[in-house]
Design a protein around this motif. Structure first.
Motif, PDB file in Angstrom:
ATOM      1  N   ARG A  47      21.415   1.164 -36.969  1.00 32.94           N
ATOM      2  CA  ARG A  47      20.938   2.393 -36.336  1.00 32.94           C
ATOM      3  C   ARG A  47      22.099   3.351 -36.082  1.00 32.94           C
ATOM      4  N   LEU A  50      23.045   5.054 -39.324  1.00 36.06           N
ATOM      5  CA  LEU A  50      22.061   6.089 -39.667  1.00 36.06           C
ATOM      6  C   LEU A  50      22.258   7.325 -38.806  1.00 36.06           C
ATOM      7  N   GLU A  51      22.476   7.123 -37.517  1.00 44.99           N
ATOM      8  CA  GLU A  51      22.669   8.275 -36.621  1.00 44.99           C
ATOM      9  C   GLU A  51      23.906   9.070 -36.979  1.00 44.99           C
ATOM     10  N   GLU A  54      23.143  11.076 -39.986  1.00 44.04           N
ATOM     11  CA  GLU A  54      22.278  12.187 -39.584  1.00 44.04           C
ATOM     12  C   GLU A  54      23.064  13.303 -38.899  1.00 44.04           C
ATOM     13  N   ARG A  58      22.994  17.037 -40.187  1.00 41.27           N
ATOM     14  CA  ARG A  58      22.545  18.113 -39.287  1.00 41.27           C
ATOM     15  C   ARG A  58      23.569  19.233 -39.205  1.00 41.27           C
ATOM     16  N   GLU A  68      15.872  23.033 -37.809  1.00 41.89           N
ATOM     17  CA  GLU A  68      15.322  21.677 -37.783  1.00 41.89           C
ATOM     18  C   GLU A  68      13.996  21.621 -37.047  1.00 41.89           C
ATOM     19  N   ILE A  69      13.033  20.956 -37.665  1.00 39.89           N
ATOM     20  CA  ILE A  69      11.731  20.724 -37.049  1.00 39.89           C
ATOM     21  C   ILE A  69      11.366  19.259 -37.251  1.00 39.89           C
TER      22      ILE A  69
ATOM     23  N   TYR B  42       6.366  19.507 -34.676  1.00 39.00           N
ATOM     24  CA  TYR B  42       7.176  20.052 -33.583  1.00 39.00           C
ATOM     25  C   TYR B  42       8.214  21.003 -34.149  1.00 39.00           C
ATOM     26  N   ARG B  47      11.024  20.515 -30.798  1.00 37.66           N
ATOM     27  CA  ARG B  47      11.944  19.442 -31.176  1.00 37.66           C
ATOM     28  C   ARG B  47      13.070  19.321 -30.164  1.00 37.66           C
ATOM     29  N   ARG B  70      15.728   0.542 -34.767  1.00 37.70           N
ATOM     30  CA  ARG B  70      14.680   1.347 -35.412  1.00 37.70           C
ATOM     31  C   ARG B  70      13.844   0.404 -36.242  1.00 37.70           C
TER      32      ARG B  70
END
Lengths: 414, 414
Positions: A47, A50-51, A54, A58, A68-69, B42, B47, B70
């Protein structure tokens, strides 16, 4: 985090049913848990990776004006029927509910994002517009394979952009391409950009970002002297043929797709009724692009590309922890105090430290550390207690740097 | 963020098919987009609220030794058949794949988390263990209702704990209860804890965290002089009856569930074969608890409970932005420069500012600001340009504080 509190443990043996190196190592190191073919759960270390991936994504998507939605993953069937995907996308999971309504599980989000964009972009002044999300995707694969590389459930970043002209889309595609290459570089990968067929998404040409790795599912031909690269699906070229750009002998290799771009044209705006008013007040359909990047897949490709015979090797940007602090003398109270102090100091200053405080042999700790793949290992042992400098071992290169405690605090203590 | 770049816009009218206040306001303000009954996407503001709620939850779950993972949401059917859920959980979405394999969509994760915990907790020394995740859940509801409060797809935090004794579980339940109450308090809510029936999860009693709001789906009776509270589903008591604890007249009200706890006993460990060795080396089944908290639901309940006639009111901890900077004179170059400087200064210091730099009338900006519900509004207008202090208006109370620029920098500029 203290390793004694981490609930996962390493395993010596890889599970027999996993042929892919990425899944073997990720399972042995306790990053993932296999639920069934093509579906994995991500445990604390997984995890964290992955974060971190991300976060990098981002940052780069925000930097190129992506908003971002979080879109629904349970989709109504209507827009899928309008777009034709309901009958044509073979990997689409369909669900019949108790209420006899039919739903689809998102394997891509054109059917959802197009009406959202359409609602909020009634005018050419509202374009271009780029919306993205990070979330789960589902594909009814006949055969899941290659560990986390091709799953029935996976995490993905998908961005969609809308433009008033082909030129504007083409220019934005170049911007996204640069952002993608930056993201892959930060993950320790060199990606090649190929032309490929568009699959069921589009009849137009698409672009894929490929990393050479034996675990890949695609075969590419590429030129080492220019940037020519193509998926063999769309070219007749093979190893040794002359490069169509500069005539050099082409190389052939197995590669894994880590991202893709589709020029969707006006297909979805037309199917789903998204028009905007141009400067003259006339209704126009926007040009749409789609930009995917598999996040769980990227994690697996990094393992495939960078791991060595001892285990996983993470690049610093996405590693679950920056530093692996190993107390090699867990039964020595002086060593425990020394290591505890280091751990407290570094974590208080924001360094992500995994602290192996377990009561197990040093050899086992080092083997686990190699398997886990944290970029730098700091060992508390006899030398440190004697007041000498500490060894910081680079996992990827094996290089050893020596640091006094003060120098270490300077490097990590910001 | 500059509001001119935010792709969403406010709407004057609520959609006709939305009866719930939460959905009406969230759609009008551009926080969510409805995909179908019970399924919402969202948008950027929504979000941000979800992420802020998740941050608060993560902090509290980590503080009570929860380890975040996760888990898969696409589940194999086997563990669901082993647990009995396949035939007994009426809201379970079932999928038949092209390969004729059957899958379930996660509506809770006992079937997945129990084998994970079992793999890594072979000994009493590995317990207690608490694992949680934040992710999507799916329920095949006959009727989705109450906007984002009861959806077919929703975001949830679900934690599962495993213990060697009932006493240990009971003690941990009290710890979780305190953490839950802290989370709800930070979201501006006062939660009451009720006993309720366990539904399909368990035959044991469960606990629910309820917030009084007219949009709720449950009816509770509660005592205002002691902490007695019960769902009418499990009691015969009604308004005016004597409290079983202290004899006061009970009150009755409509409430919304914002969290729940189930004492699952040994049901899932027995069904799925999770045993650990006790101190004597004997195999034992652990006691298991489950702790849910609906995140999209919590967002909706906050809207229901705190909104006023002008729009949404967010508590500071979960607001999409801390400050709404409104330039009331967007055509005045001096005002633009003044507001730009404030915006740059505050954002550079980490304050989350939504900056209304749009070229629209001040009245429209203030109405939008009220609808969006950002906790504090700072107006750049004639007064500010004349060198006077700035008005900081509290959205919830309407109270006005005056700040010089320097005082403002002190408050927000950390």
């Amino acid at each position: 985090m203290r390793q004694s509190r981490l609930f996962t443990k390493t395993r010596r043996e890889a599970p027999r049913d996993e042929l892919a190196k990425n899944a073997q190592l990720l399972i042995r190191a306790g990053y993932v848990h296999k639920e069934m073919a093509g579906v994995y759960s991500y445990l604390p270390l997984g995890r964290r990776v992955l974060e971190n991936i991300e976060k990098v994504i981002r940052r780069e998507m925000d930097a190129i004006s992506g908003q971002e939605i979080r879109m629904a993953t349970l989709h109504p069937s209507e827009p899928w029927k309008q777009s034709g995907g309901w009958d044509n996308v073979d990997v689409l999971f369909k669900i019949e509910s108790r209420t006899e309504k039919e739903y689809a599980l998102g394997q891509s989000e054109e059917e959802i994002v197009t009406p959202i964009a359409g609602e909020y972009a009634p005018s050419y002044k509202d374009l271009p517009l780029a919306l993205y999300q990070i979330g789960q995707k589902y594909r009814d694969e006949l055969r899941a394979k290659s560990g986390v590389l091709r799953g029935r459930e996976f995490t993905m970043k998908d961005m969609y952009s809308f433009h008033t002209s082909q030129e504007d889309f083409d220019a934005y595609y170049e911007v996204v391409k640069e952002a993608y290459i930056k993201i892959f570089a930060e993950c320790g990968l060199v990606a090649k950009v190929t032309e490929a067929s568009g699959g069921s998404f589009s009849e137009k040409i698409s672009y894929e970002f490929m990393v050479l790795t034996d675990a890949g599912e695609d075969t590419i031909v590429y030129c080492e002297t220019c940037n020519y690269c193509s998926n063999v699906e769309v070219t007749n070229a093979k190893e040794g043929d002359p490069c169509p750009k500069d005539g050099s002998a082409l190389k052939q290799g197995i590669a894994s797709e880590v991202g893709n771009v589709f020029d969707l044209g006006q297909k979805y705006p037309k199917a789903l009724g998204f028009t905007y008013k141009d400067e003259e007040g006339n209704d126009q359909y926007p040009i749409m692009g789609c930009y995917g990047m598999g996040i769980t897949r990227l994690m697996g490709v990094v393992v495939e590309a960078l791991a060595d015979e001892k285990g996983i090797v993470w690049p610093e940007s996405i590693a679950p922890f920056a530093l692996h602090l190993v107390n090699a003398m867990p039964n020595d109270s002086e060593a425990v105090q020394y290591a505890d102090e280091l751990y407290d100091y570094l974590t208080a200053r924001g360094t992500a430290v995994l602290y192996d405080d377990r009561d197990v042999r040093a050899g086992e700790k080092f083997a686990d550390s190699d398997l886990l793949g944290i970029p730098n290992r700091l060992v508390v042992g006899k030398e440190a207690l004697a007041g000498n400098s500490l060894e910081l071992v680079n996992r990827a290169t094996g290089e050893v740097e020596r640091y006094t405690r003060e120098e270490l605090f300077q490097r990590y203590g910001t």
